[in-house]
Design a protein around this motif. Structure first.
Motif, PDB file in Angstrom:
ATOM      1  N   TRP A 105      68.948  12.077  18.090  1.00 28.81           N
ATOM      2  CA  TRP A 105      68.523  13.363  19.276  1.00 28.81           C
ATOM      3  C   TRP A 105      69.286  13.841  19.410  1.00 28.81           C
ATOM      4  CZ3 TRP A 105      70.270  14.243  23.702  1.00 28.81           C
ATOM      5  CH2 TRP A 105      70.282  14.933  24.518  1.00 28.81           C
ATOM      6  N   LEU A 106      70.694  13.586  19.303  1.00 29.76           N
ATOM      7  CA  LEU A 106      71.661  14.314  19.428  1.00 29.76           C
ATOM      8  C   LEU A 106      71.687  15.368  18.242  1.00 29.76           C
ATOM      9  CD1 LEU A 106      74.788  14.862  21.135  1.00 29.76           C
ATOM     10  CD2 LEU A 106      75.896  13.358  19.642  1.00 29.76           C
ATOM     11  N   TYR A 107      72.206  14.718  16.845  1.00 33.05           N
ATOM     12  CA  TYR A 107      72.027  15.679  16.363  1.00 33.05           C
ATOM     13  C   TYR A 107      70.956  16.296  15.754  1.00 33.05           C
ATOM     14  CZ  TYR A 107      76.071  11.835  15.360  1.00 33.05           C
ATOM     15  OH  TYR A 107      76.929  11.603  15.261  1.00 33.05           O
ATOM     16  N   GLN A 108      69.637  16.657  15.933  1.00 27.73           N
ATOM     17  CA  GLN A 108      68.701  17.003  16.172  1.00 27.73           C
ATOM     18  C   GLN A 108      69.022  18.551  16.948  1.00 27.73           C
ATOM     19  OE1 GLN A 108      65.170  15.964  18.104  1.00 27.73           O
ATOM     20  NE2 GLN A 108      64.076  17.129  16.400  1.00 27.73           N
ATOM     21  N   ILE A 109      69.662  18.109  18.291  1.00 25.13           N
ATOM     22  CA  ILE A 109      70.226  19.360  19.016  1.00 25.13           C
ATOM     23  C   ILE A 109      71.390  20.098  18.365  1.00 25.13           C
ATOM     24  CG2 ILE A 109      71.044  20.006  20.944  1.00 25.13           C
ATOM     25  CD1 ILE A 109      69.626  17.454  22.172  1.00 25.13           C
ATOM     26  N   VAL A 110      71.819  19.221  17.543  1.00 25.77           N
ATOM     27  CA  VAL A 110      73.472  20.181  17.235  1.00 25.77           C
ATOM     28  C   VAL A 110      72.567  21.342  15.592  1.00 25.77           C
ATOM     29  CG1 VAL A 110      75.660  19.805  15.360  1.00 25.77           C
ATOM     30  CG2 VAL A 110      74.425  17.900  17.180  1.00 25.77           C
ATOM     31  N   MET A 111      72.012  20.084  14.860  1.00 21.66           N
ATOM     32  CA  MET A 111      71.577  21.510  13.682  1.00 21.66           C
ATOM     33  C   MET A 111      70.174  22.566  14.619  1.00 21.66           C
ATOM     34  SD  MET A 111      70.371  18.677  10.673  1.00 21.66           S
ATOM     35  CE  MET A 111      69.759  17.514  11.465  1.00 21.66           C
ATOM     36  N   ASN A 112      70.092  22.163  15.359  1.00 28.32           N
ATOM     37  CA  ASN A 112      69.377  23.417  16.038  1.00 28.32           C
ATOM     38  C   ASN A 112      69.740  24.504  16.956  1.00 28.32           C
ATOM     39  OD1 ASN A 112      66.927  22.711  15.983  1.00 28.32           O
ATOM     40  ND2 ASN A 112      66.394  21.493  17.639  1.00 28.32           N
ATOM     41  N   GLU A 113      71.290  24.215  17.468  1.00 28.58           N
ATOM     42  CA  GLU A 113      72.224  25.093  17.577  1.00 28.58           C
ATOM     43  C   GLU A 113      72.324  25.638  16.401  1.00 28.58           C
ATOM     44  OE1 GLU A 113      73.629  27.149  20.487  1.00 28.58           O
ATOM     45  OE2 GLU A 113      71.971  25.212  21.394  1.00 28.58           O
ATOM     46  N   ALA A 114      72.797  25.058  15.912  1.00 33.56           N
ATOM     47  CA  ALA A 114      73.512  25.708  14.730  1.00 33.56           C
ATOM     48  C   ALA A 114      72.990  26.382  14.219  1.00 33.56           C
ATOM     49  CB  ALA A 114      74.333  24.532  13.679  1.00 33.56           C
ATOM     50  N   ARG A 115      71.815  26.344  14.285  1.00 34.29           N
ATOM     51  CA  ARG A 115      70.885  27.061  13.011  1.00 34.29           C
ATOM     52  C   ARG A 115      70.195  28.504  14.008  1.00 34.29           C
ATOM     53  NH1 ARG A 115      67.730  23.376  10.628  1.00 34.29           N
ATOM     54  NH2 ARG A 115      66.685  22.789  12.311  1.00 34.29           N
ATOM     55  N   ARG A 116      70.717  28.024  15.796  1.00 37.69           N
ATOM     56  CA  ARG A 116      70.472  29.265  16.124  1.00 37.69           C
ATOM     57  C   ARG A 116      71.343  30.504  16.250  1.00 37.69           C
ATOM     58  NH1 ARG A 116      71.742  30.815  21.568  1.00 37.69           N
ATOM     59  NH2 ARG A 116      72.717  29.299  21.781  1.00 37.69           N
ATOM     60  N   GLN A 144      79.766  22.438  20.292  1.00 33.64           N
ATOM     61  CA  GLN A 144      80.312  22.313  22.007  1.00 33.64           C
ATOM     62  C   GLN A 144      78.734  22.694  22.579  1.00 33.64           C
ATOM     63  OE1 GLN A 144      83.220  24.902  23.148  1.00 33.64           O
ATOM     64  NE2 GLN A 144      82.433  25.092  24.555  1.00 33.64           N
ATOM     65  N   GLU A 145      78.259  23.712  22.565  1.00 31.86           N
ATOM     66  CA  GLU A 145      77.502  24.090  22.828  1.00 31.86           C
ATOM     67  C   GLU A 145      75.890  22.901  22.900  1.00 31.86           C
ATOM     68  OE1 GLU A 145      76.708  26.481  25.096  1.00 31.86           O
ATOM     69  OE2 GLU A 145      74.503  25.834  25.639  1.00 31.86           O
ATOM     70  N   ALA A 146      75.526  22.146  21.297  1.00 33.30           N
ATOM     71  CA  ALA A 146      74.292  20.609  21.768  1.00 33.30           C
ATOM     72  C   ALA A 146      75.214  19.810  22.927  1.00 33.30           C
ATOM     73  CB  ALA A 146      74.947  20.885  20.227  1.00 33.30           C
ATOM     74  N   PHE A 147      76.300  19.903  22.830  1.00 33.33           N
ATOM     75  CA  PHE A 147      76.501  18.677  23.921  1.00 33.33           C
ATOM     76  C   PHE A 147      76.563  18.675  25.234  1.00 33.33           C
ATOM     77  CE2 PHE A 147      79.125  16.422  20.476  1.00 33.33           C
ATOM     78  CZ  PHE A 147      78.764  15.557  20.067  1.00 33.33           C
ATOM     79  N   ILE A 148      76.301  19.858  25.531  1.00 28.19           N
ATOM     80  CA  ILE A 148      75.985  20.912  27.023  1.00 28.19           C
ATOM     81  C   ILE A 148      74.478  20.549  26.925  1.00 28.19           C
ATOM     82  CG2 ILE A 148      76.614  22.454  28.603  1.00 28.19           C
ATOM     83  CD1 ILE A 148      79.037  23.073  27.147  1.00 28.19           C
ATOM     84  N   ARG A 149      73.941  21.172  26.286  1.00 26.17           N
ATOM     85  CA  ARG A 149      72.430  21.325  26.176  1.00 26.17           C
ATOM     86  C   ARG A 149      72.272  19.663  26.017  1.00 26.17           C
ATOM     87  NH1 ARG A 149      69.365  26.350  24.643  1.00 26.17           N
ATOM     88  NH2 ARG A 149      70.779  27.492  24.519  1.00 26.17           N
ATOM     89  N   ALA A 150      72.236  18.202  25.231  1.00 26.66           N
ATOM     90  CA  ALA A 150      72.457  17.446  25.261  1.00 26.66           C
ATOM     91  C   ALA A 150      72.193  17.177  26.435  1.00 26.66           C
ATOM     92  CB  ALA A 150      72.934  16.645  23.984  1.00 26.66           C
ATOM     93  N   GLY A 169      84.041  21.043  31.030  1.00 23.25           N
ATOM     94  CA  GLY A 169      83.542  22.541  31.875  1.00 23.25           C
ATOM     95  C   GLY A 169      82.689  23.950  32.249  1.00 23.25           C
ATOM     96  N   GLY A 170      82.467  23.622  30.544  1.00 20.14           N
ATOM     97  CA  GLY A 170      80.179  23.813  30.086  1.00 20.14           C
ATOM     98  C   GLY A 170      79.922  23.402  31.335  1.00 20.14           C
ATOM     99  N   ILE A 171      79.139  22.497  31.246  1.00 16.78           N
ATOM    100  CA  ILE A 171      78.118  20.532  31.709  1.00 16.78           C
ATOM    101  C   ILE A 171      78.550  21.079  33.121  1.00 16.78           C
ATOM    102  CG2 ILE A 171      77.947  18.765  32.558  1.00 16.78           C
ATOM    103  CD1 ILE A 171      78.845  18.605  29.557  1.00 16.78           C
ATOM    104  N   HIS A 172      79.761  21.462  33.908  1.00 16.34           N
ATOM    105  CA  HIS A 172      80.447  21.584  35.427  1.00 16.34           C
ATOM    106  C   HIS A 172      79.940  23.406  35.912  1.00 16.34           C
ATOM    107  CE1 HIS A 172      82.246  17.555  36.671  1.00 16.34           C
ATOM    108  NE2 HIS A 172      83.216  18.275  35.999  1.00 16.34           N
ATOM    109  N   HIS A 173      79.989  23.806  34.903  1.00 13.72           N
ATOM    110  CA  HIS A 173      79.909  25.559  34.826  1.00 13.72           C
ATOM    111  C   HIS A 173      77.951  25.950  35.258  1.00 13.72           C
ATOM    112  CE1 HIS A 173      80.029  29.991  34.610  1.00 13.72           C
ATOM    113  NE2 HIS A 173      79.508  29.528  33.927  1.00 13.72           N
TER     114      HIS A 173
END
Lengths: 180, 285
Positions: A70-81, A48-54, B31-35
């Motif tokens: 590109w997306l999965y790299q963000i996902v992996m980094n987010e999971a590690r974080r 979820q966080e990775a998609f928002i960041r993406a 929601g997260g994006i909007h927020h």
């Protein structure tokens, strides 16, 4: 609408254009995160966080580049974080893996055990090796795509994959010795 | 046997499938994006305003700071009270019976701590009665080295509980090195007859800083016992306080300090009550 057109719309701030990209990748994204978190709730959080960041970073995405690695790299980094923040909650992958069905149940059990060991071995790889292994074998990205996303020559991707396989062989060998 | 591509692929494909709801997840992502977009907008709008406010406040608060500070002490009572004449033989006495006026201070301050070559002024934050282990300082608390004539009959001295005042003192001013500067020696104690004047133990003032809170132990009974005695000797031949503060900032026992009045090192964030509690616990050991 094709992927690149959607990305172009996302770059103008159109959140609705992001939904098809999300729907096409969410299952794989959560599974990719799960490989690191070993916990579905955390994997979902990471994805979820990775998609928002993406979406936030999509402005810097170069059109024409492959989107999935590109997306999965963000996902992996987010999971590690996430796991760095709460490492204690990291657990083992449960024994619910789907081993290929075999005619002989005993053979299936052995196969399942070996796959489980291999998964654990992948988890123990260092980050750069785990990244290329996951992108190639789980996310089905080509070596050229991985190279583009990681910003390294394709030869580096090849050598990392080779080194990762060697390491996996070593870990599996040690695990086998330990069980004998 | 080397692990091949196929095996790795199979292992990763065998990872369990996610059974969650993509639609539910999308709602959260949307929601997260909007927020974040809203938050980002506010941050973009708010930061110039906040920066301007910070500059204004900074100027406002910096103004008094750059002005010369007023002396935090009450006015020094120079020459307002004639000093009692000291004995002609006392060190630091110039024969006139008067001590250098610079050493006078306002005795209305609740506590003053003095020793031969420094004057410490402080304000009492807290005062408590405790029992401290006491031993006559004439007794050797550490065994003499082997072969020493005293080593044969040496016995560890007994520490008696001794009524002691525990003061937590905030240091207001420290006069140090006056003797070396003026070339004179003086006995502050002679000019401060009050029993409310404890002394800083030998060397204890070396670490002291103005504005810091210290712990002092003061044994009035010891004071009475030596009343009338020559003050410096009194200070040297004093009781035993076995407390100090270790590197962790906690009070420790069994760190003998050969002074009756010992400034225990700064409280390092301990509250007065915590320090007193630790001291009590240490005393019970």
């Amino acid at each position: 609408m094709d992927e690149q057109a959607l990305i172009r719309r996302c770059q103008t701030g159109d959140v609705k254009a992001f939904e098809p990209l999300f729907q096409a990748n969410i299952h794989m994204a959560v599974r990719t995160a799960y490989l690191t978190t070993h916990d579905w709730a955390r994997a979902e959080d990471a994805a979820q966080e990775a998609f928002i960041r993406a979406f936030q970073k999509i402005g810097s995405f170069r059109l024409g580049q492959p989107f999935r690695p590109w997306l999965y790299q963000i996902v992996m980094n987010e999971a590690r974080r996430l796991m760095t923040k709460a490492p204690k909650t990291r657990g083992e992958i449960p024994e619910e893996i789907r081993a290929p069905e075999k005619e002989m149940p005993e053979e299936a059990i052995l196969e399942r055990e070996r796959l489980s060991l291999l998964q654990k071995a992948i988890q123990r790889l260092k980050d750069e090796h785990q990244m290329v292994i996951t992108l190639k074998y789980l996310n089905k990205c080509s070596e050229a795509e991985i190279a583009t996303v990681l910003g390294v020559p394709q030869s580096t991707v090849k050598s990392r994959l080779y080194a990762a396989r060697q390491k996996l062989t070593e870990i599996m060998g040690r695990a086998k010795e330990a069980t004998q | 046997m080397e692990i091949d591509d196929k095996e790795i692929e199979m292992a990763l494909e065998a990872l369990p499938a996610w059974k969650g709801s993509p639609n539910q997840m999308w709602q959260k992502v949307e929601g997260g994006i909007h927020h974040r977009q809203t938050k980002g907008k506010w941050v973009r709008l708010a930061w110039p305003a906040a920066a301007a406010a910070a500059v204004l406040f900074g100027v406002w608060f910096a103004k008094p700071a750059i002005l010369p500070k007023a002396d935090p002490l009450p006015p020094v009572a120079h020459e307002t009270e004639p000093p009692p004449p000291g004995p002609a033989s006392a060190p630091g006495h110039d024969g006139s019976g008067r001590m250098p006026s610079a050493y006078w201070f306002d005795q209305t301050l609740p506590i003053f701590v003095a020793r031969t070559d420094s004057i410490v002024l402080g304000q009492v934050v807290s005062e408590q009665d405790v029992q401290s282990p006491y031993v006559d300082a004439h007794k050797d608390i550490t065994p003499p080295p082997a072969g020493h004539p005293k080593a044969k009959n040496w016995q560890p001295p007994k520490f008696e509980p001794w009524p002691t005042k525990l003061y937590i003192v905030k240091l207001v001013r420290l006069f140090k090195g006056e003797r070396s500067q003026t070339g004179e020696t003086f006995l502050v104690e002679q000019r401060v007859p009050s029993k409310r004047v404890p002394h800083v133990g030998g060397g204890d003032d070396s670490f002291m800083k103005v504005g810091t809170t210290y712990l002092f132990l003061f044994s009035p009974q010891v004071e009475r016992r030596y009343e009338g005695a020559e003050p410096v000797r009194l200070f040297e031949a004093s009781g035993q306080v076995r407390f100090a503060v270790g590197p962790d900032g906690k009070l420790q026992v069994n760190m003998p300090i050969h002074t009756r009045y010992t400034a225990i090192r700064e409280l390092n964030g301990l509250t007065v009550d915590q320090a007193a509690e630790q001291l009590r616990a240490a005393l019970q050991q």
